[in-house]
Enzyme design. Structure first.
Site, PDB file in Angstrom:
ATOM      1  N   LYS A  22       8.451 -95.992 -26.921  1.00 40.76           N
ATOM      2  CA  LYS A  22       8.039 -97.211 -27.497  1.00 40.76           C
ATOM      3  C   LYS A  22       8.689 -98.315 -26.518  1.00 40.76           C
ATOM      4  CE  LYS A  22       6.739 -97.404 -31.715  1.00 40.76           C
ATOM      5  NZ  LYS A  22       7.545 -96.843 -32.953  1.00 40.76           N
ATOM      6  N   ARG A  91      11.367-101.859 -35.224  1.00 42.53           N
ATOM      7  CA  ARG A  91      10.937-100.433 -35.036  1.00 42.53           C
ATOM      8  C   ARG A  91      11.799 -99.301 -34.433  1.00 42.53           C
ATOM      9  NH1 ARG A  91       4.451-100.833 -33.715  1.00 42.53           N
ATOM     10  NH2 ARG A  91       4.305-102.977 -33.718  1.00 42.53           N
ATOM     11  N   GLY A 100       5.495 -90.514 -37.647  1.00 44.18           N
ATOM     12  CA  GLY A 100       5.601 -90.695 -39.311  1.00 44.18           C
ATOM     13  C   GLY A 100       7.259 -90.620 -39.663  1.00 44.18           C
ATOM     14  N   MET A 102      10.125 -91.921 -38.155  1.00 41.68           N
ATOM     15  CA  MET A 102      11.112 -93.082 -38.419  1.00 41.68           C
ATOM     16  C   MET A 102      10.322 -94.106 -38.814  1.00 41.68           C
ATOM     17  SD  MET A 102      13.529 -91.367 -36.561  1.00 41.68           S
ATOM     18  CE  MET A 102      14.580 -92.285 -35.847  1.00 41.68           C
ATOM     19  N   ARG A 335       1.001 -95.440 -24.990  1.00 43.79           N
ATOM     20  CA  ARG A 335       1.978 -94.279 -24.593  1.00 43.79           C
ATOM     21  C   ARG A 335       0.859 -93.176 -24.154  1.00 43.79           C
ATOM     22  NH1 ARG A 335       3.366 -92.142 -30.625  1.00 43.79           N
ATOM     23  NH2 ARG A 335       1.135 -91.998 -31.369  1.00 43.79           N
ATOM     24  N   HIS A 451      -2.678 -90.677 -40.774  1.00 36.47           N
ATOM     25  CA  HIS A 451      -1.475 -90.008 -40.624  1.00 36.47           C
ATOM     26  C   HIS A 451      -1.661 -88.334 -40.437  1.00 36.47           C
ATOM     27  CE1 HIS A 451       2.030 -87.627 -42.493  1.00 36.47           C
ATOM     28  NE2 HIS A 451       2.637 -88.382 -41.960  1.00 36.47           N
ATOM     29  N   ARG A 575       2.726 -47.983 -23.521  1.00 33.00           N
ATOM     30  CA  ARG A 575       3.488 -47.129 -24.824  1.00 33.00           C
ATOM     31  C   ARG A 575       2.601 -45.629 -25.024  1.00 33.00           C
ATOM     32  NH1 ARG A 575       3.994 -52.549 -26.924  1.00 33.00           N
ATOM     33  NH2 ARG A 575       6.257 -53.013 -27.070  1.00 33.00           N
ATOM     34  N   ARG A 630       5.597 -45.285 -19.921  1.00 34.79           N
ATOM     35  CA  ARG A 630       6.936 -45.117 -20.641  1.00 34.79           C
ATOM     36  C   ARG A 630       7.024 -43.700 -21.398  1.00 34.79           C
ATOM     37  NH1 ARG A 630       9.141 -49.057 -25.264  1.00 34.79           N
ATOM     38  NH2 ARG A 630       7.453 -47.833 -26.463  1.00 34.79           N
ATOM     39  N   GLU A 763      17.067 -52.158 -22.078  1.00 35.23           N
ATOM     40  CA  GLU A 763      16.786 -52.936 -23.266  1.00 35.23           C
ATOM     41  C   GLU A 763      18.195 -52.618 -24.405  1.00 35.23           C
ATOM     42  OE1 GLU A 763      13.356 -51.012 -25.234  1.00 35.23           O
ATOM     43  OE2 GLU A 763      13.766 -48.985 -24.121  1.00 35.23           O
ATOM     44  N   SER A 782      12.627 -52.653 -16.054  1.00 33.31           N
ATOM     45  CA  SER A 782      11.818 -53.497 -16.924  1.00 33.31           C
ATOM     46  C   SER A 782      12.595 -53.655 -18.298  1.00 33.31           C
ATOM     47  CB  SER A 782      10.531 -52.555 -17.267  1.00 33.31           C
ATOM     48  OG  SER A 782       9.719 -53.634 -18.239  1.00 33.31           O
ATOM     49  N   GLY A 784      13.350 -54.481 -21.878  1.00 35.80           N
ATOM     50  CA  GLY A 784      12.702 -54.408 -23.338  1.00 35.80           C
ATOM     51  C   GLY A 784      13.077 -55.430 -24.056  1.00 35.80           C
ATOM     52  N   THR A 785      12.587 -56.733 -23.984  1.00 35.92           N
ATOM     53  CA  THR A 785      13.603 -57.532 -24.860  1.00 35.92           C
ATOM     54  C   THR A 785      13.403 -57.501 -26.415  1.00 35.92           C
ATOM     55  OG1 THR A 785      11.779 -58.807 -24.333  1.00 35.92           O
ATOM     56  CG2 THR A 785      13.702 -59.361 -22.947  1.00 35.92           C
ATOM     57  N   ASN A 786      12.499 -56.774 -26.749  1.00 30.40           N
ATOM     58  CA  ASN A 786      12.304 -56.703 -28.292  1.00 30.40           C
ATOM     59  C   ASN A 786      13.879 -56.038 -28.611  1.00 30.40           C
ATOM     60  OD1 ASN A 786       9.780 -57.666 -27.789  1.00 30.40           O
ATOM     61  ND2 ASN A 786       8.818 -55.737 -27.923  1.00 30.40           N
ATOM     62  N   ASP A 787      13.774 -54.742 -28.124  1.00 25.31           N
ATOM     63  CA  ASP A 787      15.207 -53.970 -28.527  1.00 25.31           C
ATOM     64  C   ASP A 787      16.302 -54.751 -27.878  1.00 25.31           C
ATOM     65  OD1 ASP A 787      14.671 -51.669 -30.174  1.00 25.31           O
ATOM     66  OD2 ASP A 787      13.460 -50.870 -28.200  1.00 25.31           O
ATOM     67  N   CYS A 850       8.810 -56.213 -20.289  1.00 24.66           N
ATOM     68  CA  CYS A 850       7.578 -56.077 -21.264  1.00 24.66           C
ATOM     69  C   CYS A 850       7.635 -55.950 -22.564  1.00 24.66           C
ATOM     70  CB  CYS A 850       7.174 -54.442 -20.488  1.00 24.66           C
ATOM     71  SG  CYS A 850       8.787 -53.568 -21.244  1.00 24.66           S
ATOM     72  N   TYR A 870       7.556 -59.697 -12.420  1.00 20.88           N
ATOM     73  CA  TYR A 870       6.495 -59.823 -13.206  1.00 20.88           C
ATOM     74  C   TYR A 870       6.919 -59.874 -14.712  1.00 20.88           C
ATOM     75  CZ  TYR A 870       7.215 -54.858 -14.270  1.00 20.88           C
ATOM     76  OH  TYR A 870       7.644 -53.638 -14.556  1.00 20.88           O
TER      77      TYR A 870
HETATM   78  C1  PEP Z   1      11.148 -53.735 -26.200  1.00 22.11           C
HETATM   79  O1  PEP Z   1      11.878 -53.246 -26.785  1.00 22.11           O
HETATM   80  O2  PEP Z   1      11.100 -54.795 -25.593  1.00 22.11           O
HETATM   81  C2  PEP Z   1      10.050 -52.786 -25.687  1.00 22.11           C
HETATM   82  C3  PEP Z   1       8.989 -53.154 -24.926  1.00 22.11           C
HETATM   83  O3  PEP Z   1       9.813 -51.708 -26.307  1.00 22.11           O
HETATM   84  P1  PEP Z   1       9.194 -51.434 -27.845  1.00 22.11           P
HETATM   85  O4  PEP Z   1       8.965 -52.805 -28.286  1.00 22.11           O
HETATM   86  O5  PEP Z   1       8.221 -50.599 -27.744  1.00 22.11           O
HETATM   87  O6  PEP Z   1      10.550 -50.724 -28.274  1.00 22.11           O
HETATM   88 MG    MG Z   2      11.912 -50.968 -26.846  1.00 20.64          MG
END
Ligand code: PEP
Ligand code: MG
Length: 950
Positions: A22, A91, A100, A102, A335, A451, A575, A630, A763, A782, A784-787, A850, A870
């Site tokens: 502001k 203000r 809303g 502050m 703004r 609001h 998968r 896989r 992973e 690759s 496996g960011t979930n695991d 992935c 990728y």
């Molecule tokens: C993971 O673990 O990120 C993955 C891609 O494999 P999944 O989800 O099938 O375990």
């Molecule tokens: Mg996995």
């Protein structure tokens, strides 16, 4: 010597970090020569110092006094002077706007004496007392902590006693009486009298703004919007101008384009004889801004001129607050305006056409979250019934839910998994938790800038406001439509934030236009004007600049084909587990139950042609592009029937004196034998391949045979084989030897030169930490960011999100689930280590991701910066990932340019703020930990297979 206070004339928009949004924009408008009431800004640095020590920093008071003297001099009056007081507004204004959140205090400087002076010089006792009672109310509640409800109750009681319909019907004596009532309430509620000293009012108001930075609502908003907690807020102190001086005065808000659709035109609301607060509070109904042309043509023309100047100067949609004081126009705020996702794309595209920005900049102004929102379905126009009621289309989209009438109920039901629509007469900041929890917000009062509308747009929530035909009775928890239909709490309605219509019951949905175009896979030239064209051109620009390739996680030919239409350049994760389900499950059971190698081989042989056929069709759909297949990952018992069901069947038969079926008995035995307490950490991934003879060979043979079939058919199959859950290089070496052996066999048998690169998933923390040796055996990585998230945090991905993450997010452990947005500090560190050590061991190693994070906008930026090749994500998120990968690449250049030109930084900050507004938090909460596709716009649903849900 640190400086804490800056005159408007000393600043500009590039100083937003120090002066807040502001303050810096007021400074910018002052610099541009626009009519801005004089004032000064106390910096965020002062706030940070105050919050750190609990007292105002040394020298700040003297600086404030000096700047106040300058304002007094320019006004020719002093603060709170008894016979002709200068009044101030105080203000908050943080770096990022927090609607809303502050508090604002107007009319600082009034007291029991100067109220009379104000009455005399303004010629309106009513105006003077109205201003005083507003100060008492705002100061009493915000600074002194008296409950706001006390003031509203007192006002309502007085209106009732006088038979007044609106506060405009109250006269000077009424308001003087109200001021007394308010003073009594302040004393009673706080044990302290309202301070009569103008200097003390100012000092306390400033400190209250500082303190409000740590208010609960502000914290909640910051957590949701991922705004750092340590920025602090600036305080803007400005000479008051008055919109409540009679019919030739008023206040309004305006947008230089329609913030809902992006269309050019005059958009805004105006309220004659009112202060700015009245416009947004929805207390009285505003008139469309266009009516100002009739009410005050000169001010209207001047306003339009200023709006055009601002838009050209900021090169973007601006939102504006203004006041007209006895025919004189004053700018109180501007703004870069928040907007819907639709408007963000449309405006960016239009500004390119108008020559104000180039395509790269246009790309930086849209977001993947916005695109995702545009891919969601809308109501089916053919099948919508007559609306129950209509209101203002305040924030677009389609939502269905059960009506609830307060914030707590909304939050309670939503936590239990119910979809709700929050219905209120109007909302205020206390409703924020309910607004967060609801699918849509529906109010009976207020316009596009109320609001409810502003906050809903900021969060990307569907909102219809000002549906005056609905009588909302929050006390009795019901709303009544003009036709007499009563909506009791829990009744389902459908809310169309794009048209303003509200329907009874659940209206069917149809896919969005943007989705239709993406599905058709047309190019930009065919897309034409309008939203679809704007989205297409943004995507084409992203494709032109991005470095990250985008692949899809797909395991059917249909998904592969769709992903390709959406722009995927290959499959990053196929998968294979679904190939073992459905009718084929009994073959898997045979394999598990096999007592001899021959029995097992027979079962595997029966699976082979089926899997070969699947792979052949997927390779055909992705012909010429990489398809990463896989090897089977889930624990085998997931393919067996449920243990409880089996046990019940066996027990029931036994109880009836019958002999349980032999197969059931065998299956139960197998289930018991294979039971694991922690299956996610048990016999799965590469371990299966090493423990179950023949399993890897069968899968590799299926892949290789598919490659042979496609090659013979004249195709260009590019299968890659990926080994899951590797923790040690030796596991990979063993499996890879088997893969190579089978490939060699197929080559020899077929005469086709089948060659599939063999890579691994990273992973587990151990694989990231031993990435160097693993790279020696892997053609690609690759993540496996979930695991990897599960094992780095020790969080069970199947349980924690619904169990205790809400508490963690509430308590600020993290702002967003690490299963949704990659935890850069921890998991991200492992990713960086693995990239570096993997590439050191094997230069040029192909690396992708992935896990679900591959389609998450913030995470895509991280993967770009970590140097991945990728990202791979579900087909529906491919366009989002393309767009964000392009935006990430732009970031490289702007980072480099940043040091050179401060204006760019300010632009980026505006964009960041705007992106927050446009694409704010909701964007579809993702159940990302499960690897399923519940974030898909088409909501394909889950299917009952245990492994399919992983
Ligand atoms: C993971 O673990 O990120 C993955 C891609 O494999 P999944 O989800 O099938 O375990
Ligand atoms: Mg996995």
């Amino acid at each position: 010597m640190v400086r804490y206070v800056y005159d408007f004339a000393e600043g500009g928009r590039e100083m937003a970090g120090l002066l807040g949004g502001k303050g810096s924009n007021l400074a910018e408008m002052t610099r541009m020569g626009l009519p801005v009431p004089p004032g000064f800004v106390i910096s965020t640095e002062a706030c940070r110092a105050f919050l750190a020590t609990g007292s105002e920093p040394d020298g700040m008071a003297e600086e404030v006094a000096r700047h106040l003297a300058a304002v007094e001099e320019s006004a020719g009056r002093t603060l709170g002077r008894a016979d002709d007081p200068l009044l101030l507004s105080v203000r908050s204004g943080a770096r990022f706007s927090m609607p809303g959140m502050m508090e604002t205090i107007l009319d600082v400087g009034l007291n029991d004496e100067s109220v009379h002076g104000l009455a005399r010089v303004s010629g309106s006792a009513r105006f003077a007392w109205d201003s005083y009672r507003r100060l008492l109310q705002m100061f009493g509640a915000t600074v002194m902590g008296a409950p706001a409800a006390r003031f509203e109750e007192a006002l309502d009681a007085l209106k009732r006693a006088r038979g007044a319909r609106s506060d405009l019907d109250l006269d000077a004596d009424d308001l003087a009486e109200l001021a007394d009532t308010y003073k009594d309430a302040v004393l009673r509620e706080t044990g302290e009298a309202f301070p009569q000293s103008p200097a003390e009012q100012l000092r306390r108001a400033i400190l209250a703004v500082f303190e409000s930075w740590n208010g609960e609502r502000a914290r909640l908003y910051r957590r949701r919007e991922r705004i750092p907690d340590d920025l602090g807020t600036a305080v803007t102190v400005q000479r008051m101008v008055f919109g409540n001086l009679g019919p030739d005065s008023g206040s309004g808000v305006a947008f230089t384009r329609d913030p809902a659709t992006g269309r050019p035109g005059v958009y805004g609301d105006y309220l004659p004889d009112a202060q700015g607060e009245d416009v947004v509070s929805g207390i009285r109904n505003t008139v469309p801004l266009a009516d100002l042309e009739r009410l005050d043509p000169a001010s209207y023309r001047r306003l339009l001129e200023i709006m055009e100047t601002l838009e050209r100067h900021y090169r973007d949609l601006c939102d504006i607050e203004f006041t007209i004081e006895r025919g004189r126009l004053w700018m109180l705020q501007t703004r870069v305006g928040k907007r819907t996702a639709e408007a963000a794309f449309a405006i960016a595209d239009a500004l390119v056409e108008e020559g104000l920005i180039d395509r790269r900049e246009a790309l930086s102004r849209v977001s993947g979250e916005g695109l995702a929102r545009l891919m969601f379905p809308r109501f089916d126009a053919e099948r919508t019934p007559e609306p129950l009621a209509r209101g203002v289309a305040a924030s677009p989209g389609a939502a269905v839910g059960a009506v609830v009438f307060d914030s707590a109920e909304a939050a309670r039901r939503a936590a239990a998994g119910e979809k709700v629509v929050l219905v209120r007469q109007e909302t205020n900041p206390d409703d924020l938790p309910g607004m967060v929890a609801a699918q849509a917000i529906l109010t009976s009062r207020g316009g596009k800038t109320s609001h409810a509308a502003v906050v809903a747009r900021g969060m990307g929530k569907v909102c219809v406001c000002g549906a005056e035909e609905l009588t909302v009775d929050t006390a009795r928890r019901r709303a009544t439509a003009p036709d007499g239909t009563v909506l009791d709490e829990g009744r389902v309605v459908s809310v169309d934030g794009s048209s303003g219509a509200v329907y009874l019951g659940e209206v069917p949905l149809v896919p969005s236009e943007v989705m239709r175009r993406l599905e058709a896979g047309e190019d930009g030239a065919a897309a034409g004007d309008g939203l679809v064209g704007a989205v297409t051109r943004a995507l084409e620009q992203a494709d032109a600049v991005r470095r990250l390739e985008v692949r899809a996680n797909a395991d059917t030919p249909e998904d592969a084909a769709r992903a390709r239409r959406f722009g995927a350049r290959g499959i990053g994760l196929c998968r294979t587990e679904h190939m073992f389900l459905g009718e084929r499950r009994h073959l898997v059971e045979e394999m598990i139950l096999a007592r001899t190698p021959e029995e097992r081989d027979r079962a595997l042989d029966a699976l082979l042609p089926l899997q070969t056929d699947d792979f052949t069709r997927i390779l055909e759909a992705m012909d010429g592009l990489p398809v990463t297949i896989r090897l089977l990952d889930p624990p085998l018992h997931e393919f067996l029937p449920d243990r409880v069901e089996l046990a019940v069947r066996v027990a029931t038969a036994t109880a009836r004196g019958e002999r349980p079926g032999q197969r059931d008995t065998e299956l139960l035995e197998a289930v018991d034998r294979m039971h694991e307490d922690n299956p996610m950490m048990g016999l799965r991934g590469v371990r299966l391949g090493l423990a179950v003879p023949g399993l890897v060979a069968m899968q590799v043979r299926a892949v290789a045979s598919a490659v042979v079939a496609r090659t013979r058919a004249g195709g260009d199959p590019r299968a890659e084989i990926m080994v899951p859950l590797v923790g040690d290089v030796e596991e990979l070496r063993l499996v890879r030897a088997e893969v190579e052996r089978v490939l060699a066999e197929v080559r020899a048998e077929s005469g086709v030169p089948v060659d599939c690169p063999v890579g691994t998933m990273i992973e587990l923390p151990r694989s990231a930490l031993t990435a160097g040796p693993i790279a020696g055996e892997a053609a690609f990585f690759s993540f496996g960011t979930n695991d990897l998230t599960q094992t780095t945090w020790g969080f069970s991905r199947d349980d924690v999100e619904s169990e205790f993450f809400p508490a963690y997010i509430d308590r600020g452990v993290f702002a967003v689930s690490p299963f949704e947005t990659l935890d850069e500090e921890g998991v991200g560190r492992l990713v960086r280590i693995a990239v570096e050590e993997g590439r050191r061991a094997r230069p040029g190693l192909q690396i992708g991701v992935c896990g679900e994070h591959g389609g998450d906008p913030a995470s895509v930026h991280f993967f770009h910066s970590a140097g991945l090749d990728y990202v791979s994500c579900s087909p529906f998120r491919v366009p989002v990932a393309r767009l964000e990968a392009g935006r990430a690449a732009l970031g490289d250049e702007t980072d480099a340019a940043d040091g050179a030109d401060g204006t760019d930084r300010a632009d980026q900050a505006d964009q960041a703020d705007q992106a927050r507004g446009a694409d704010g938090a909701d964007g579809g909460r993702r159940d990302s930990g499960d690897g399923g596709d519940r974030s898909d716009p088409s909501d394909r649903g889950g299917g009952g297979d245990p492994a399919a849900g992983r």
